[in-house]
Design an enzyme around this catalytic site. Structure first.
Site, short mmCIF file in Angstrom:
data_model
loop_
_atom_site.label_atom_id
_atom_site.label_comp_id
_atom_site.label_asym_id
_atom_site.label_seq_id
_atom_site.Cartn_x
_atom_site.Cartn_y
_atom_site.Cartn_z
N PHE A 246 0.85 -1.20 0.00
CA PHE A 246 0.00 0.00 0.00
C PHE A 246 0.88 1.24 0.00
O PHE A 246 1.74 1.42 0.89
CB PHE A 246 -0.92 0.00 1.23
CG PHE A 246 -1.88 -1.16 1.22
CD1 PHE A 246 -3.13 -1.04 0.63
CD2 PHE A 246 -1.53 -2.39 1.78
CE1 PHE A 246 -4.01 -2.11 0.61
CE2 PHE A 246 -2.41 -3.47 1.76
CZ PHE A 246 -3.66 -3.32 1.17
N ALA B 113 3.02 6.19 5.27
CA ALA B 113 2.19 6.06 6.47
C ALA B 113 2.46 7.18 7.46
O ALA B 113 1.54 7.73 8.07
CB ALA B 113 2.44 4.71 7.13
N ILE C 236 2.25 -1.82 4.50
CA ILE C 236 2.02 -0.38 4.34
C ILE C 236 3.37 0.32 4.32
O ILE C 236 4.21 0.09 5.19
CB ILE C 236 1.16 0.13 5.52
CG1 ILE C 236 -0.24 -0.45 5.43
CG2 ILE C 236 1.12 1.65 5.55
CD1 ILE C 236 -1.10 -0.14 6.63
N CYS C 237 3.57 1.18 3.34
CA CYS C 237 4.85 1.91 3.23
C CYS C 237 5.02 2.84 4.43
O CYS C 237 4.14 3.66 4.72
CB CYS C 237 4.89 2.73 1.95
SG CYS C 237 6.29 3.87 1.92
N VAL C 238 6.17 2.73 5.08
CA VAL C 238 6.39 3.51 6.30
C VAL C 238 6.43 5.02 6.03
O VAL C 238 5.83 5.80 6.78
CB VAL C 238 7.65 3.03 7.05
CG1 VAL C 238 8.91 3.18 6.22
CG2 VAL C 238 7.80 3.77 8.37
#
Lengths: 135, 130
Positions: B39, B82, B77-79
């Site tokens: 994501f 995010a 989820i991409c940090v």
């Protein structure tokens, strides 16, 4: 992970307005560590990403355009610009940053990263790729 | 075939997230392997458990969590994306001094390298978004 794939990052959008251009560049920079065969293409409004003299002061957004000049250091040396996309927007290569890389095999000779290709030639470049990151 | 799925748009705002879910589900039902779902951009908003959609609408976040539980699906989820958008797990809350978390079950937060690895390891990277 010994297999090397041909990675193509396709940049289609203007640099500000949406975050796609900036977050795309972040993928390219992180992806460089994986030592794949990387190319980037700038088409449609994506050609604006490389324009010289960007000033985002009034937008209160970070001007990330200087980062493109570091791509050569990340061994991203194949940057395809679509000729028709430039022409449709009244731009020429002179309006874009001059992106270069240093060729280790030729005593660090400075070489152009940017390749100007027609829409038809871009289709050929695309046909040769394994993976598309589409932004 | 082995797929990595990239979701670039937020839930409810954009159909990309529905299409990604339905594609992933259909691929799994046909016996394909989903190496990872990644994501990115506003797509990270697929991973907040605090959404409360109307009862007569689909629950996009819960749907992902259930699919993950059923198929041991890796939802990443991409940090960086995010952090910009306030998707927080325990580790991120501690690192960045946040007073709450909101990550949904089955999701984890990790780096962009996970996307690149997925592209290398899979037969196809399928991107959902504009």
């Amino acid at each position: 992970m010994s297999e090397i794939k041909k990675f193509m990052y396709v940049n289609r959008r203007a640099p500000y307005g949406t975050i796609y251009a900036w977050e795309s560049l972040e993928v390219v920079l992180i992806g460089a560590a994986f030592e794949q065969d990387v190319s980037m293409a700038f088409i449609d409004d994506g050609v604006y990403q490389l324009t010289k003299g960007q000033d985002t002061t009034g937008l209160e957004m970070k001007n990330f355009s200087p980062t493109y000049s570091a791509l050569g250091d990340y061994e991203v040396t194949k940057i395809y610009i679509e000729k028709e996309s430039l022409e449709e927007r009244g731009l020429t290569l002179e309006d874009l940053q001059h992106l270069t890389w240093e060729d280790e095999d030729e005593d660090w000779a400075e070489k152009d990263s940017i390749k100007l290709v027609s829409r038809a030639e871009m289709a050929q470049v695309f046909a040769d790729q394994d993976v598309f990151f589409n932004f | 075939m082995k797929f990595t799925i990239q979701v670039n748009e937020g839930p409810y705002q954009h159909q990309a997230t529905d299409s990604a879910y339905l594609f992933t589900k259909a691929a799994l039902e046909k016996g394909h392997e989903i190496f990872r779902v990644f994501f990115y951009h506003d797509g990270v908003n697929n991973g907040t458990r605090l959404t409360t959609p109307p009862q007569d609408d689909r629950n996009i976040v819960k749907r992902w969590s259930e699919l993950s539980a059923e198929h041991d699906l890796d939802l990443v989820i991409c940090v960086a994306a995010a952090q910009r958008r306030g998707i927080v797990d325990d580790g991120e809350a501690e690192r960045n001094g946040k007073d709450a978390t909101n990550i949904a079950p089955g999701f984890r937060i990790s780096g962009l390298g996970q996307l690149v690895e997925g592209a290398i390891q899979s037969d196809r990277l399928v991107v959902f978004g504009d």
